[in-house]
Each structure stands twice: as structure tokens, then as C-alpha cells.
Write a protein that holds these residues in place. Structure first.
Motif, PDB file in Angstrom:
ATOM      1  N   ASP A 142     -12.744  17.219  19.651  1.00  0.00           N
ATOM      2  CA  ASP A 142     -13.715  16.652  18.699  1.00  0.00           C
ATOM      3  C   ASP A 142     -13.564  15.135  18.568  1.00  0.00           C
ATOM      4  OD1 ASP A 142     -11.273  16.697  17.562  1.00  0.00           O
ATOM      5  OD2 ASP A 142     -11.892  17.575  15.647  1.00  0.00           O
ATOM      6  N   ARG A 143     -12.937  14.453  19.561  1.00  0.00           N
ATOM      7  CA  ARG A 143     -12.778  12.986  19.571  1.00  0.00           C
ATOM      8  C   ARG A 143     -12.208  12.499  18.239  1.00  0.00           C
ATOM      9  NH1 ARG A 143     -14.367   9.148  23.020  1.00  0.00           N
ATOM     10  NH2 ARG A 143     -14.613   7.034  22.256  1.00  0.00           N
ATOM     11  N   LEU A 144     -10.963  12.704  18.019  1.00  0.00           N
ATOM     12  CA  LEU A 144     -10.278  12.349  16.784  1.00  0.00           C
ATOM     13  C   LEU A 144      -9.966  10.853  16.753  1.00  0.00           C
ATOM     14  CD1 LEU A 144      -8.770  13.253  14.171  1.00  0.00           C
ATOM     15  CD2 LEU A 144      -6.741  13.549  15.610  1.00  0.00           C
ATOM     16  N   VAL A 145     -10.193  10.208  15.631  1.00  0.00           N
ATOM     17  CA  VAL A 145      -9.836   8.815  15.440  1.00  0.00           C
ATOM     18  C   VAL A 145      -8.481   8.761  14.746  1.00  0.00           C
ATOM     19  CG1 VAL A 145     -10.449   6.635  14.338  1.00  0.00           C
ATOM     20  CG2 VAL A 145     -12.245   8.079  15.291  1.00  0.00           C
ATOM     21  N   GLN A 146      -7.519   8.091  15.351  1.00  0.00           N
ATOM     22  CA  GLN A 146      -6.172   8.047  14.809  1.00  0.00           C
ATOM     23  C   GLN A 146      -5.858   6.654  14.291  1.00  0.00           C
ATOM     24  OE1 GLN A 146      -3.049   8.463  17.685  1.00  0.00           O
ATOM     25  NE2 GLN A 146      -1.604   9.287  16.193  1.00  0.00           N
ATOM     26  N   ASN A 147      -5.296   6.558  13.087  1.00  0.00           N
ATOM     27  CA  ASN A 147      -4.897   5.302  12.492  1.00  0.00           C
ATOM     28  C   ASN A 147      -3.375   5.211  12.476  1.00  0.00           C
ATOM     29  OD1 ASN A 147      -7.519   4.466  11.920  1.00  0.00           O
ATOM     30  ND2 ASN A 147      -7.556   5.568   9.981  1.00  0.00           N
ATOM     31  N   GLU A 148      -2.850   4.095  12.973  1.00  0.00           N
ATOM     32  CA  GLU A 148      -1.414   3.841  12.927  1.00  0.00           C
ATOM     33  C   GLU A 148      -1.186   2.635  12.029  1.00  0.00           C
ATOM     34  OE1 GLU A 148       0.669   4.107  16.784  1.00  0.00           O
ATOM     35  OE2 GLU A 148      -1.365   4.266  17.599  1.00  0.00           O
ATOM     36  N   VAL A 149      -0.219   2.758  11.138  1.00  0.00           N
ATOM     37  CA  VAL A 149       0.056   1.694  10.179  1.00  0.00           C
ATOM     38  C   VAL A 149       1.514   1.276  10.308  1.00  0.00           C
ATOM     39  CG1 VAL A 149       0.075   1.007   7.756  1.00  0.00           C
ATOM     40  CG2 VAL A 149      -1.711   2.551   8.591  1.00  0.00           C
ATOM     41  N   ARG A 150       1.753  -0.015  10.426  1.00  0.00           N
ATOM     42  CA  ARG A 150       3.099  -0.571  10.427  1.00  0.00           C
ATOM     43  C   ARG A 150       3.256  -1.451   9.187  1.00  0.00           C
ATOM     44  NH1 ARG A 150       5.204  -0.651  15.743  1.00  0.00           N
ATOM     45  NH2 ARG A 150       4.561   1.321  16.715  1.00  0.00           N
ATOM     46  N   ARG A 151       4.415  -1.406   8.598  1.00  0.00           N
ATOM     47  CA  ARG A 151       4.660  -2.193   7.391  1.00  0.00           C
ATOM     48  C   ARG A 151       5.549  -3.380   7.723  1.00  0.00           C
ATOM     49  NH1 ARG A 151       7.950   0.068   2.278  1.00  0.00           N
ATOM     50  NH2 ARG A 151       9.663  -0.428   3.698  1.00  0.00           N
ATOM     51  N   LEU A 152       5.104  -4.543   7.299  1.00  0.00           N
ATOM     52  CA  LEU A 152       5.863  -5.774   7.505  1.00  0.00           C
ATOM     53  C   LEU A 152       6.224  -6.335   6.132  1.00  0.00           C
ATOM     54  CD1 LEU A 152       6.896  -8.078   9.326  1.00  0.00           C
ATOM     55  CD2 LEU A 152       4.605  -9.080   9.185  1.00  0.00           C
ATOM     56  N   ARG A 153       7.512  -6.446   5.853  1.00  0.00           N
ATOM     57  CA  ARG A 153       7.963  -6.933   4.545  1.00  0.00           C
ATOM     58  C   ARG A 153       8.349  -8.408   4.667  1.00  0.00           C
ATOM     59  NH1 ARG A 153       8.584  -4.860  -0.198  1.00  0.00           N
ATOM     60  NH2 ARG A 153      10.190  -5.511  -1.677  1.00  0.00           N
ATOM     61  N   VAL A 154       7.689  -9.230   3.852  1.00  0.00           N
ATOM     62  CA  VAL A 154       7.911 -10.669   3.908  1.00  0.00           C
ATOM     63  C   VAL A 154       8.031 -11.233   2.496  1.00  0.00           C
ATOM     64  CG1 VAL A 154       6.744 -11.018   6.120  1.00  0.00           C
ATOM     65  CG2 VAL A 154       5.422 -11.098   4.000  1.00  0.00           C
ATOM     66  N   GLN A 155       8.647 -12.425   2.416  1.00  0.00           N
ATOM     67  CA  GLN A 155       8.776 -13.116   1.141  1.00  0.00           C
ATOM     68  C   GLN A 155       7.833 -14.315   1.097  1.00  0.00           C
ATOM     69  OE1 GLN A 155      12.478 -15.206   0.400  1.00  0.00           O
ATOM     70  NE2 GLN A 155      12.420 -14.695  -1.794  1.00  0.00           N
ATOM     71  N   VAL A 156       7.220 -14.540  -0.049  1.00  0.00           N
ATOM     72  CA  VAL A 156       6.309 -15.672  -0.231  1.00  0.00           C
ATOM     73  C   VAL A 156       7.149 -16.909  -0.508  1.00  0.00           C
ATOM     74  CG1 VAL A 156       4.408 -16.630  -1.564  1.00  0.00           C
ATOM     75  CG2 VAL A 156       4.486 -14.173  -1.085  1.00  0.00           C
ATOM     76  N   ALA A 157       7.205 -17.822   0.475  1.00  0.00           N
ATOM     77  CA  ALA A 157       8.026 -19.025   0.334  1.00  0.00           C
ATOM     78  C   ALA A 157       7.275 -20.162  -0.345  1.00  0.00           C
ATOM     79  CB  ALA A 157       8.515 -19.483   1.702  1.00  0.00           C
ATOM     80  N   GLY A 158       5.964 -20.161  -0.232  1.00  0.00           N
ATOM     81  CA  GLY A 158       5.189 -21.247  -0.823  1.00  0.00           C
ATOM     82  C   GLY A 158       3.762 -20.831  -1.112  1.00  0.00           C
ATOM     83  N   VAL A 159       3.169 -21.509  -2.077  1.00  0.00           N
ATOM     84  CA  VAL A 159       1.767 -21.269  -2.440  1.00  0.00           C
ATOM     85  C   VAL A 159       1.024 -22.596  -2.315  1.00  0.00           C
ATOM     86  CG1 VAL A 159       0.158 -20.520  -4.228  1.00  0.00           C
ATOM     87  CG2 VAL A 159       2.407 -19.428  -4.034  1.00  0.00           C
ATOM     88  N   LEU A 160      -0.058 -22.609  -1.537  1.00  0.00           N
ATOM     89  CA  LEU A 160      -0.830 -23.826  -1.338  1.00  0.00           C
ATOM     90  C   LEU A 160      -1.594 -24.218  -2.592  1.00  0.00           C
ATOM     91  CD1 LEU A 160      -2.331 -23.139   2.214  1.00  0.00           C
ATOM     92  CD2 LEU A 160      -0.311 -24.496   1.651  1.00  0.00           C
ATOM     93  N   ALA A 161      -1.922 -25.482  -2.700  1.00  0.00           N
ATOM     94  CA  ALA A 161      -2.780 -25.949  -3.787  1.00  0.00           C
ATOM     95  C   ALA A 161      -4.215 -25.499  -3.528  1.00  0.00           C
ATOM     96  CB  ALA A 161      -2.707 -27.463  -3.906  1.00  0.00           C
ATOM     97  N   GLU A 162      -4.940 -25.290  -4.587  1.00  0.00           N
ATOM     98  CA  GLU A 162      -6.314 -24.800  -4.465  1.00  0.00           C
ATOM     99  C   GLU A 162      -7.232 -25.891  -3.959  1.00  0.00           C
ATOM    100  OE1 GLU A 162      -9.718 -22.866  -7.389  1.00  0.00           O
ATOM    101  OE2 GLU A 162      -7.609 -22.712  -7.922  1.00  0.00           O
TER     102      GLU A 162
END
Length: 446
Positions: free
Chosen positions: A198-218
């Protein structure tokens, strides 16, 4: 006839007919005020729009991309796209260009889509790969933290977490989150088709854990909504997402960001890259397009005001012709006392020019006063909508006063000079008619 004699006669003649002169000055005043206010309205609109666009991005930063037709697979691209590739060779050519302060390739993470997860909230994001050492040279303004990215550190735009979805309550939220220093998850999703019954659609998910080092000015631009990550890490994930190796000499980068020393050098490089077949986007080009539009708008508005001034010119001409009939004997007397035709011509021409000059000065003063009143009035409705119009999206709560009318000194000087010239031109025919009178006929006139 000396200059002092001319001034004395002009002042005396105009003062004798105060009511008529005042009515004529009223017409000139309306015309000059109309011109100044209409052009000032166009200048105000141009100033506000230019400042708003200028906040969206640095005027010396440009983004180089390929035209949409050049993003097709290599075998489907038009002939002219074969040389329009964003590769390392182009980057080196740009880097060698004088006045270039920074240049870096950028690659989008091609997850479909990529989600940012923090605590129990989630939102989809755009992840952009860039060389870590080159990030500070591209002109991105840092709001807080450090402008540093690595395999487990990212720099985010200030609005990355603006639209979050609460997974527990199953409803959207717009929290005021401070992600600086926080550890967040990037869920990278790959979608693949697997041939089955039945032509199955498969989703693969990888998790990447990161730290926010900086926030840009708006800034109100693209960087407000982007997560910046090392380009080699993005390339690694893209190979997994696409299921094949990436050949940059063939596929090219997604875009190249160039930081120039000034706007003049930016315009020069822009023209060179555009002629080579690349697509260039920069806040400077948007401003130039709007400037051309507002120049046309100002000419149109000035033309409307010019019609009002043209009507006042007929009023000046009518006043001067009436003065000829009333002062015929006076003209004959002046000629009999030795005044030449040129003296009579200068006298009437000067009176007409002074009417234009006085009307222009009064109109300029009225226009400046109305401009100040409009710009500083509590009912300045442009201020009420400034938050909605602002690229920073501050909203109505952050109202600030903006200039509805911009009246520079050159506009005032131009208006006064223009009304004076209009008055002089309107007085040419009456002056010629007065100068051509015969002394005896003028003296016999009743």
C-alpha cells in the motif's frame, strides 16, 4: 532709476492698495503653502518607509542567490544557469573584491520540517548553516550572550520561540521565553517512501540537543527567525536527509552573504553579480526602488500644488493690469520727468516679483507652522499605527511619534524662489504694456 528709488516706489505703490495686495497675497500664500505641504507629505512618507526598511537589514549586507530556474536539477536547468553556481570559486572571487569585509556561504537544513522543542512546547524552525569563524564578520547584531556556534551550541534569532505549541494542553501559545543558556532539542525529520503493498510513507526523526549560546538583536528581517549552526554539521545532516552525498561544485550553496564596507561599494558589487546572472537581495535595493517611487509621487504632488500657484499667478497678472489703468497718468508723469521705458518695465516687474516673494514667505511660514502642528499633535494618527507598520512588530503598545510632514530647508527656499519667479513671469506682460505707453497719451488719460 537707482535701486533705492525702485525700492521706494515699489513699497509706496503696494502700500497704497493694501486691500487688493492682501487679496493677491492670499492667493500666492495658498499656492505656496499647498506646494510645500504636498511635497512635505511625500518626503515624510519616504522618510518613514526608508527608516523602516533600513531597520530590516544592514544596508551594506547583501544576500547572493541563484534565480529560481537555476535551482532545478542540473539536467533541467537553462543554459544560462550553468555558470550561475554558488560555489567556493565564486566566494573566493567575492572575497578578493575591494571593500569586502566578510563573505560566507550559508546552507539551509533541509528537514521537512525541523522542530524546536523546549520543555513541553514545540515550534517549527529554520536552521541555517554557516562557518563559525565567519559568523561575526557578517554584521548580525548580537543582543545577548555570545556570537559562537559549535556542534552543541547555536545562536538564535529573537523571534524563534515566538509561536510555540503547548503539547500538553494541545493549544498554541505565544510565551515570552528566554532561551539564552537553555538546552533545547532540534527534532530533524526525514520522510521517505517505502515500496510495499500500500506504498507506506515512513518518517524518521533524529533528536539533536544543543545549547543556546547567544540571541541576536531584533532587526525585523530573516535573522529574527533563524537558528544558526555550523555549516559542516548542517551538511552532515543534509546528507542523511537527502540520502546521497552533496557536491557543492555542482549543487552549489543555498546562498552567500556578503558584508561590504559601505553602500557605494555594495552597489558596485551588486551590479557586477547581477550582470553575471545572480539574484541579489539587500535592504539598499528596496530603499532605492521606494526612492524612485516617492520621487514620482513628489513630482505629482508638487504638480498639484503648482496648479494652485498657477491660479495665483493669474491673480498677480490681473492686479498689475488693473494697476496700469489706475496709474496711467502716473506713468505719463514719470516718463515726462525722464523715466525711460526700461525704468517703467523694471518698476512693474519688481512689484509683481515682490508680490510673489511676500506670498511665498508667508506661505512658507504657514506651511512650517502647520507641519509642526501636524507632527506634534496628540492626534497624530501615524503614531497610532506606527507599531503595526514597524518591521520590529512592536505593536500599538509601543507607539512613538513619527513625522507626517518633512519640510527641509531646501524646500522652503525652493518654494519662495518659485513663487518669486512666478510673480515676475506673471508681471512681464503688464510691465511691457506699461513701458510701451506714450507719455502724452498717458497724461491725457482720464
Amino acid at each position: 532709476m537707482s535701486i533705492l528709488d525702485l525700492i521706494y516706489l515699489v513699497r509706496g505703490n503696494l502700500w497704497r492698495r493694501k486691500t487688493r495686495v492682501l487679496m493677491t497675497l492670499g492667493g500666492v500664500l495658498i499656492g505656496s503653502t499647498t506646494i510645500i505641504l504636498l511635497v512635505a507629505l511625500g518626503l515624510g512618507m519616504q522618510k518613514n518607509m526608508t527608516e523602516s526598511i533600513g531597520k530590516i537589514g544592514d544596508l551594506t549586507t547583501m544576500t547572493v542567490q541563484v534565480p529560481p530556474e537555476c535551482t532545478l536539477p542540473p539536467q533541467q536547468r537553462p543554459q544560462q544557469c550553468k555558470n550561475a553556481i554558488l560555489n567556493d570559486g565564486l566566494i573566493e572571487k567575492i572575497r578578493k573584491t575591494p571593500q569586502v569585509r566578510g563573505v560566507a556561504a550559508q546552507v539551509f537544513l533541509k528537514g521537512s520540517p525541523t522542530y524546536l522543542r523546549f520543555q513541553n512546547m514545540e515550534t517549527n524552525v529554520v536552521v541555517m548553516g554557516v562557518e563559525p569563524a565567519l559568523l561575526p564578520s557578517l554584521g548580525y547584531p548580537l543582543g545577548r550572550g555570545e556570537l559562537k556556534i559549535s556542534a552543541n551550541q547555536v545562536v538564535v534569532g529573537p523571534k524563534v520561540a515566538e509561536y510555540m505549541f503547548d503539547l500538553r494542553k494541545n493549544q498554541p501559545v505565544t510565551p515570552d521565553l528566554d532561551l539564552l543558556g537553555a538546552w533545547v532539542d532540534l527534532n530533524i525529520q526525514r520522510t521517505s517512501n517505502r515500496e510495499e503493498a500500500d506504498r507506506l510513507v515512513q518518517n524518521e526523526v533524529r533528536r539533536l540537543r544543543v545549547q543556546v549560546a547567544g540571541v541576536l538583536a531584533e532587526t525585523g528581517g530573516q535573522s529574527d527567525y533563524v537558528i544558526y549552526y555550523p555549516i559542516n554539521e548542517v551538511e552532515r545532516w543534509n546528507r542523511w536527509l537527502m540520502g546521497r552525498p552533496i557536491r557543492r561544485e555542482v549543487d552549489g550553496y543555498d546562498q552567500i552573504v556578503v558584508k561590504m564596507a559601505d553602500t557605494r561599494s555594495s552597489a558596485s558589487l551588486d551590479a557586477a553579480l547581477t550582470s553575471a546572472g545572480y539574484s541579489i537581495s539587500t535592504a539598499r535595493k528596496i530603499i532605492e526602488q521606494f526612492n524612485r517611487f516617492f520621487m514620482s509621487l513628489q513630482l505629482m504632488l508638487g504638480g498639484i500644488g503648482g496648479v494652485a500657484l498657477l491660479i495665483s499667478a493669474f491673480g498677480i497678472g490681473n492686479t498689475m493690469i488693473m494697476a496700469i489703468y489706475e496709474r496711467t497718468r502716473e506713468i505719463g508723469l514719470l516718463k515726462s520727468l525722464g523715466a525711460k521705458n526700461g525704468d517703467i518695465f523694471k518698476l512693474f516687474l519688481a512689484e509683481a516679483a515682490v508680490l510673489g516673494l511676500l506670498g511665498g514667505i508667508l506661505g512658507a511660514g504657514l506651511a512650517v507652522g502647520l507641519g509642526e502642528l501636524a507632527n506634534h499633535s496628540p492626534s497624530n494618527w501615524f503614531s497610532q499605527f506606527n507599531g503595526l507598520m514597524s518591521p520590529t512588530g512592536t505593536g500599538i503598545g509601543g507607539m512613538v511619534e513619527v513625522a507626517i510632514l518633512v519640510i527641509p530647508e531646501w524646500l522652503v527656499i525652493f518654494a519662495i524662489a518659485f513663487t518669486t519667479l512666478t510673480g515676475a513671469l506673471a508681471g512681464i506682460y503688464p510691465a511691457l504694456r506699461a513701458a510701451s505707453m506714450q507719455p502724452l497719451d498717458a497724461l491725457r488719460h482720464e
